[in-house]
Motif scaffolding. Structure first.
Motif, PDB file in Angstrom:
ATOM      1  N   PHE A   5     -36.669 111.382   6.756  1.00 24.14           N
ATOM      2  CA  PHE A   5     -36.539 111.990   8.077  1.00 24.14           C
ATOM      3  C   PHE A   5     -37.314 111.203   9.130  1.00 24.14           C
ATOM      4  CE2 PHE A   5     -35.282 115.805   5.602  1.00 24.14           C
ATOM      5  CZ  PHE A   5     -34.009 115.921   6.127  1.00 24.14           C
ATOM      6  N   PHE A   6     -38.424 110.590   8.724  1.00 21.27           N
ATOM      7  CA  PHE A   6     -39.154 109.712   9.634  1.00 21.27           C
ATOM      8  C   PHE A   6     -38.234 108.588  10.120  1.00 21.27           C
ATOM      9  CE2 PHE A   6     -41.381 105.559   9.714  1.00 21.27           C
ATOM     10  CZ  PHE A   6     -42.066 105.706  10.912  1.00 21.27           C
ATOM     11  N   VAL A  73     -37.391 122.560   7.955  1.00 18.92           N
ATOM     12  CA  VAL A  73     -36.324 121.909   7.204  1.00 18.92           C
ATOM     13  C   VAL A  73     -35.140 122.841   6.954  1.00 18.92           C
ATOM     14  CG1 VAL A  73     -37.766 120.155   6.134  1.00 18.92           C
ATOM     15  CG2 VAL A  73     -37.455 122.350   4.990  1.00 18.92           C
ATOM     16  N   SER A  74     -35.353 124.134   7.028  1.00 16.92           N
ATOM     17  CA  SER A  74     -34.240 125.052   6.805  1.00 16.92           C
ATOM     18  C   SER A  74     -33.210 124.962   7.926  1.00 16.92           C
ATOM     19  CB  SER A  74     -34.746 126.486   6.676  1.00 16.92           C
ATOM     20  OG  SER A  74     -35.261 126.961   7.905  1.00 16.92           O
ATOM     21  N   THR A  75     -33.558 124.345   9.046  1.00 19.90           N
ATOM     22  CA  THR A  75     -32.612 124.210  10.159  1.00 19.90           C
ATOM     23  C   THR A  75     -31.756 122.949  10.033  1.00 19.90           C
ATOM     24  OG1 THR A  75     -34.175 123.000  11.523  1.00 19.90           O
ATOM     25  CG2 THR A  75     -34.199 125.404  11.712  1.00 19.90           C
ATOM     26  N   LEU A  76     -32.050 122.107   9.071  1.00 17.89           N
ATOM     27  CA  LEU A  76     -31.321 120.837   8.948  1.00 17.89           C
ATOM     28  C   LEU A  76     -29.921 121.006   8.379  1.00 17.89           C
ATOM     29  CD1 LEU A  76     -34.193 118.515   7.749  1.00 17.89           C
ATOM     30  CD2 LEU A  76     -33.235 118.721  10.030  1.00 17.89           C
TER      31      LEU A  76
END
Length: 79
Positions: A5-6, A73-76
Motif C-alpha cells: 500500500f505504501f 483497511v476494511s474500506t479497501l
C-alpha cells in the motif's frame, strides 16, 4: 501489506512511470547485493521533484515507520 500500500500511495503521489523507473534503476544498481529500504526510498525520491520527494518522506513515515496502519483497511475492498 503495508509495503504494498505504501508503493500504491507513492505511485499516486509521483506517478506510476516515475516509480517504475526508480524501481528499475534500484534493481539494476543493487541486483545480487544487500540494500536497505532507505536506499530504495532515496532512489524513489531522486526520481521526482522536491514536492514529490516530500510526499515520499511523508508516506514513508505514515506507512513504514509506524506500527499502525494509516488507513482503515476494511474500506479497501467493500463488500
Amino acid at each position: 501489506m503495508k509495503g504494498a500500500f505504501f508503493f500504491r500511495e507513492v505511485a499516486g503521489a509521483i506517478g506510476v512511470d516515475a516509480l517504475d523507473r526508480a524501481l528499475g534503476d534500484f534493481y539494476r544498481a543493487n541486483v545480487g547485493t544487500a540494500a536497505r529500504m532507505q536506499d530504495l526510498i532515496d532512489v524513489v525520491k531522486a526520481a521526482t521533484d522536491s514536492s514529490g520527494a516530500a510526499a515520499v518522506d511523508a508516506l514513508a513515515a505514515a506507512w513504514l515507520r509506524t506500527l499502525e496502519c494509516p488507513i482503515d483497511v476494511s474500506t479497501l475492498c467493500p463488500t
